[in-house]
Write a protein that holds these residues in place. Structure first.
Motif, PDB file in Angstrom:
ATOM      1  N   ARG A 119       0.827  -1.206   0.000  1.00  0.00           N
ATOM      2  CA  ARG A 119       0.000   0.000   0.000  1.00  0.00           C
ATOM      3  C   ARG A 119       0.862   1.258   0.000  1.00  0.00           C
ATOM      4  NH1 ARG A 119      -5.100  -1.862   0.369  1.00  0.00           N
ATOM      5  NH2 ARG A 119      -5.548  -3.486   1.845  1.00  0.00           N
ATOM      6  N   MET A 163       2.215   1.818  -3.503  1.00  0.00           N
ATOM      7  CA  MET A 163       1.191   2.283  -4.435  1.00  0.00           C
ATOM      8  C   MET A 163       0.809   3.726  -4.141  1.00  0.00           C
ATOM      9  SD  MET A 163      -1.285  -0.906  -5.371  1.00  0.00           S
ATOM     10  CE  MET A 163      -1.965  -1.323  -3.797  1.00  0.00           C
ATOM     11  N   GLN A 178       3.874   6.117  -4.758  1.00  0.00           N
ATOM     12  CA  GLN A 178       4.428   5.915  -6.089  1.00  0.00           C
ATOM     13  C   GLN A 178       5.945   5.790  -6.015  1.00  0.00           C
ATOM     14  OE1 GLN A 178       2.619   8.936  -8.632  1.00  0.00           O
ATOM     15  NE2 GLN A 178       0.858   7.553  -8.816  1.00  0.00           N
ATOM     16  N   CYS A 222       4.600  -1.356  -9.847  1.00  0.00           N
ATOM     17  CA  CYS A 222       4.215  -1.058 -11.219  1.00  0.00           C
ATOM     18  C   CYS A 222       3.627   0.335 -11.346  1.00  0.00           C
ATOM     19  CB  CYS A 222       3.179  -2.076 -11.721  1.00  0.00           C
ATOM     20  SG  CYS A 222       3.876  -3.699 -12.018  1.00  0.00           S
ATOM     21  N   ASN A 223       3.996   1.027 -12.410  1.00  0.00           N
ATOM     22  CA  ASN A 223       3.530   2.387 -12.655  1.00  0.00           C
ATOM     23  C   ASN A 223       2.314   2.337 -13.581  1.00  0.00           C
ATOM     24  OD1 ASN A 223       3.238   5.067 -13.181  1.00  0.00           O
ATOM     25  ND2 ASN A 223       5.354   5.407 -13.850  1.00  0.00           N
TER      26      ASN A 223
END
Lengths: 340, 337
Positions: free
Chosen positions: A158, A161, A164, A214-215
């Motif tokens: 989390r 994410m 970023q 992952c972007n």
């Protein structure tokens, strides 16, 4: 030698008292705002407490909360005093109260300034705390069956994410740690056995990262595994690929987030500090101006107000004398006790 | 026979007027609240209009914004009238237009009720819009090089992560479309050629989902590829695996989010309607009690207030008769000319 003498005719005294009353209410609101800002900062720090190794940085929001509560009390008394100031009969009862009041108020006002300085000074402390906390988070990522560590995976995912970011310093931190639990590795498989034998500690290391790195802005579906192997993926070159996974490290992302928060809060606290200081200065002028009126028959005469009766050094020595006497007294008593 | 007649002495009149004035200002706040909720709803719809294929109906938020502004205006005016009613000279200024104002208030209350009902009913068209929009959105997931659609991938990924959902109805929707762009497929590889030949449209279909479907609460690293092949992964049974990817479909997740928002706004509107009806009735009592002063020169005399001068039936027939008379007058004028 008097510090910053000013003349105060009657009207000016009245205006000063009225202005001070209004200012003390503004300062009370400002004190409440400081307390709220301290609470906000503490909540934000506690939310990410799992990736921080120590809680030393919490001294900043704690100080802000203490100062906020103290300023509520200081400004309440300032309002009461200035209400009584214009009445020559009621003002003298505050006489003995004012000296310790000013000492305590100056202490808390200086503490407010100190907390802002601390928030900048403790950046290094925060960074090292995050470094250790994130390192542990990455190490214990796979331990989803160990009590006490089973939520590290969720926390790290989390965090990555939301902020970023990927890994501690950057995404290569994931290559050095086994982040896949042994429960999901087939030990009879040749590939697994090779990887485990390839390093001293017998860990299953991959040049891959978890999905949370992952972007979403990447134009192609996320490449998580075999990141350094250009031939494993069509039309892929890992040296020039920028959008596939997040390139920022989580330590850097978190430090910049908290520094931004503390900068914003610091600006607010500095303005509160200015308001509080002006309240204290005005109150001091009002006190000294009214003291000259005491005992006079005509209360509407012009008086002088000043900040300090003697010079700065002498005033400090005057305040510290009782403290020293108290300490000296203890020493003498100890000396007597050892003698007898 | 008047409807709900009440006797008013001076003190009771003043108390009523003050109460209605206070309630009018509460109603102004309520109007502002309705306006801001309409604005918020509009912004939320626009944020995700890509996922609804730009087809979503903005009727409800626009109506809420309009109703909020009108409510503010009407209630501010009503508050001013109430404030002036305490002084009989100022009240005379407003007296002639109060009747039309109250009738328009009644129509406005009806509009409020209609809006409240709409809030609950609009869920149904929204369900269809979402299902269609998401299906189309998923088709454009791979088109990150097509102008106008290049942000669809990012929007879908962020939405799946935020709402904790996968696919339209469930994750299997991703198996039926090609979500990997042709730019990243090696058409020289045998596997790619096999997959493309295996279906009529020549699409590269996989039993795989994008990374945004992954559930962070899963104890094991996310399994995205070869999801229905139990032998491809160690200790994996796709029938019993629950925490790997999000189980909920995104149309259900979005519908419950927007539905919840609309339910809240609808409940709020019902409360605002009740308040609005209350102030309208209050103003009618104030008006009638001031009009029927026993002794017009003595403001402290007793008076009576009511909601309707005659019974509901009689008022309704009076209204119809008035309409007919107007209509007849128009016809006569036309005949004359």
């Amino acid at each position: 030698m008097v510090v910053m003498k000013m003349k105060f005719p009657f009207e000016k005294r009245v205006k000063l008292a009225q202005g001070l009353w209004l200012l003390s209410w503004v300062a009370t609101m400002a004190g409440a705002v400081t307390f709220t800002l301290g609470c906000v900062l503490k909540t934000e720090l506690r939310r990410r407490a799992e990736v921080m190794d120590n809680t030393e940085i919490h001294v900043v929001p704690n100080t802000l909360m203490i100062v906020g509560v103290a300023s509520l009390g200081i400004n309440y008394f300032a309002g009461r005093i200035c209400q009584d100031a214009l009445d020559a009969g009621r003002f003298p009862r505050w006489k003995n109260f004012l000296k310790p009041y000013f000492a305590v108020s100056c202490f808390f006002t200086v503490l407010m300034l100190l907390s802002v300085i601390m928030s900048y000074a403790m950046k290094g402390n925060l960074e090292s705390s995050l470094k250790i906390g994130l390192k542990n988070g990455i190490r214990f990522y796979k331990d989803t069956d160990t009590p006490g560590r089973c939520f590290q995976k969720q926390t790290m995912d989390r965090l990555q994410m939301q902020f970023q970011c990927c890994g501690n310093t950057d995404y290569t931190d994931w290559f050095e740690v086994q982040w896949i639990s042994n429960r999901y590795l087939d030990f009879s498989c040749k590939d697994v056995k090779d990887r485990i034998k390839s390093n001293v500690d017998g860990r299953y290391l991959v040049d891959g990262v978890p999905f949370s790195c992952c972007n979403p802005s990447s134009p192609r579906p996320c490449i998580q595994y075999q990141l350094t192997n250009n031939s494993a993926h069509y039309n892929y070159e890992h040296q020039t690929e920028e959008l596939n996974i997040f390139v920022v490290g989580c330590r850097e992302a978190l430090v910049s987030y908290y520094m931004g928060l503390m900068n914003t809060i610091g600006v607010g606290v500095l303005s509160v500090f200015l308001i509080q200081a002006s309240v204290l200065v005005s109150l001091r002028y009002l006190q000294t101006a009214m003291e000259a009126v005491a005992g006079q028959e005509n209360t509407e005469i012009e008086t002088e107000g000043y900040l300090l009766e003697k010079g700065v050094k002498e005033t400090i020595m005057e305040y510290l004398d009782p403290v020293f006497k108290f300490l000296m007294l203890n020493k003498v008593e100890e000396g007597e006790a050892t003698d007898s | 026979m008047a409807l709900m007649k009440v006797r008013f002495d001076m003190r009771k009149r003043v108390k009523l007027t003050q109460l209605v004035w206070f309630l009018y200002w509460v109603a102004v706040m309520a109007g502002i609240l309705v306006f801001s909720m309409g604005l918020f709803f509009k912004v939320e719809l626009r944020k995700r209009s890509e996922l609804m294929d730009n087809n979503e109906s903005h009727l409800l938020p626009n109506l809420l914004i309009g109703v909020g502004i009108i409510a503010c205006g009407i209630n501010a005016f009503g508050g001013k009238v109430c404030y002036d009613s305490l002084d009989s000279n100022k009240f005379l200024k407003w007296r002639p237009m109060l009747r039309t104002f109250l009738v328009s208030c009644v129509f406005f209350n009806a509009l409020l009720i209609v809006t409240a009902v709409l809030c609950f009913v609009m869920r149904i068209p929204m369900e269809f819009t979402l299902a269609e929009g998401l299906k189309n959105g998923m088709k454009y997931y791979k088109d990150t090089d097509t102008p106008g659609r290049c942000y669809m991938k990012r929007t879908l990924d962020m939405m799946q992560m935020e709402f904790r959902c996968c696919g339209n109805n469930n994750f299997r929707d991703w198996f039926e479309i090609q979500w990997v762009s042709n730019r990243y497929l090696d058409f020289g590889a045998k596997e790619v050629k096999d997959r493309i030949n295996s279906n009529v449209d020549g699409q590269y279909l996989m039993n795989a989902v994008p990374f945004s479907c992954c559930n962070p609460s899963s104890p094991r690293p996310c399994i995205q590829w070869q999801m229905v092949n139990n032998t491809a992964h160690y200790s994996y049974d796709h029938y019993t695996e629950e925490l790997n990817v999000w189980k909920r479909g995104c149309s259900e997740a979005l519908l419950s989010y927007y539905g919840g928002l609309m339910n809240t706004i609808g409940a709020l509107l019902i409360l605002v309607t009740a308040l609005q009806v209350g102030v309208t009735v209050g103003l009618q009592y104030v008006r009638t009690s001031l009009m029927t002063l026993c002794n017009p020169d003595n403001p402290e005399s007793v008076s009576e207030g009511w909601i309707l001068e005659k019974t509901v039936k009689e008022t309704f027939f009076d209204f119809l008769r008035m309409l007919k008379a107007k209509f007849k007058r128009n016809r006569v004028e036309e005949d004359d000319s």
